[in-house]
Design an enzyme around this catalytic site. Sequence first.
Site, PDB file in Angstrom:
ATOM      1  N   SER A  21      21.618  34.119  28.758  1.00 57.40           N
ATOM      2  CA  SER A  21      22.370  33.068  29.263  1.00 57.40           C
ATOM      3  C   SER A  21      21.532  32.118  28.706  1.00 57.40           C
ATOM      4  O   SER A  21      21.957  31.694  27.544  1.00 57.40           O
ATOM      5  CB  SER A  21      21.631  33.344  30.535  1.00 57.40           C
TER       6      SER A  21
ATOM      7  N   ASP B 284      30.791  39.653  34.583  1.00 58.82           N
ATOM      8  CA  ASP B 284      29.808  38.120  35.241  1.00 58.82           C
ATOM      9  C   ASP B 284      30.670  37.233  35.574  1.00 58.82           C
ATOM     10  O   ASP B 284      31.254  36.597  34.586  1.00 58.82           O
ATOM     11  CB  ASP B 284      29.260  38.020  33.383  1.00 58.82           C
TER      12      ASP B 284
ATOM     13  N   HIS C 200      25.657  39.177  35.783  1.00 53.06           N
ATOM     14  CA  HIS C 200      25.003  38.598  34.766  1.00 53.06           C
ATOM     15  C   HIS C 200      23.344  38.694  34.472  1.00 53.06           C
ATOM     16  O   HIS C 200      22.702  38.615  32.825  1.00 53.06           O
ATOM     17  CB  HIS C 200      24.393  36.845  35.739  1.00 53.06           C
TER      18      HIS C 200
END
Length: 443
Positions: free
Chosen positions: A175, A339, A370
Amino acid sequence: MPHASCHWSYLLGLLWLSQLWAAGGAGYLEDNYPATVIEDAHLNTLQLLAKYKYPGEAHSVTTEDKYILQMHRIPRPGAKPVLLVHGLQDSSATWIMMGPYSGLGYFLYEKGYDVWMGNVRGNRYSRGHVKLNYNTDKSYWSFSWHEIGMYDLPAMIDTVLAKTGYQKLSYFGHSQGTTTFFVMTSSRPEYNAKVHIMQALAPVAYMTHVKGPLVGLGRNLLKVLGERAEVTPHSNLALDNCMLSAATVQTCMYYVWKIIGKDTAELNKTMLPVMFGHVPAGANSKQFLHYLQLQLSDRFCSYDYNAKENQRIYGRATPVDYALERITAPVALYYTQNDYLSAVEDVKRLIKRLPNVVEDHMYPNKKWNHMDMVWGISARRLAHPRMLEVMRLWEAGGPQNGTQSTREYIEETTSTAETVQEVEDAVDDAEDEMQDATKHETR
Ligand SMILES: *[C@@H]1O[C@H](CO)[C@@H](O)[C@H](O)[C@H]1NC(C)=O
Ligand SMILES: *[C@@H]1O[C@H](CO)[C@@H](O)[C@H](O)[C@H]1NC(C)=O
């Protein structure tokens, strides 16, 4: 967003009420979760490593702009180094907290790597500064993920290479750990040469299609906070308030799912206290604001101050696009279909712009979210072995057979079942040792 603010006051009210109940009715956590899980929720990264009988080290790193970071290492001296960098509001613990049978940090260590886990400025482990005090100096909190990419990652990479004597390392980002890598390699392209391969887990650059009812809520809240405010420092607040009763667990999970995408199958419910004990880990409001700007602007660009300030900093009235074409390091991308933060459309757009994509891997399970490739129950079996094979290939310079792609190579050589079995055997051995040691102590 009246709907969202309504939820917000509901949440605050609930947290307040639960504070009242907390005084009288402790015990839900203890009654419903194993003591060892509750212990893990309270241990820090090094304590977790020690508990599970892995070696652990802390290394202090000072950046060019004088922030002092703490890296955690599962040392295997002489072995090839890997650097793992967590996402927003997360920490080094994310790679190990789901336990030795699950964490990517343990997996890579068992496969023979020297594992370095970064902590970026502002999280619970990296709050130092040569001059500023995070608690009393407002100017400590002046960064977004731009500065993390410009200063924290280069400092961590240089530290790992200096301490291990290697010329290159392999990078894993999750991320925000990918956003910051893209900032670094586009803005300071000399760092491309220090990376065998960038493994981008749930990559985030374009944010146009970010989903989530909490985005609007976040925007309003951030307007109030401004650019320089610590957002949810690490504390026991989430653990203490979410784990009070089945109802509070459900309410907290309602919000967690709204942020990361709902996938009840992959999250080990027994480990919920560990998740709430480690996340949130602390960040600056400007990191969120910068992401929100990307969503609105439909760009991947530097921070938008105001016309005058932009002129002073960038020499033009508007922010500057990150030069993705300068990212020459091989990039492998791993992403999922449920996600909320890293939407498939946005990842595909990023892939088109990156000049050296060597692996484009969308997981087939439509529910994966995610966090699933980091924390998910099946991650060890379904995600990590491929990452390992891609890394091994690119450490050796990529497919030597010019006609073969990374994917063809992986599909010919990988036996996922074997890779997983070897690691589980190693973990079992460690566990036996641990039990022997415990018996020894109690005797
Ligand atoms: C979930 O976590 C518990 C506690 O760490 C562990 O014993 C169990 O095996 C895990 N379940 C799965 C399906 O991984
Ligand atoms: C190169 O890869 C292609 C496609 O996978 C394969 O058909 C060929 O036999 C390989 N050649 C060598 C020398 O390995």
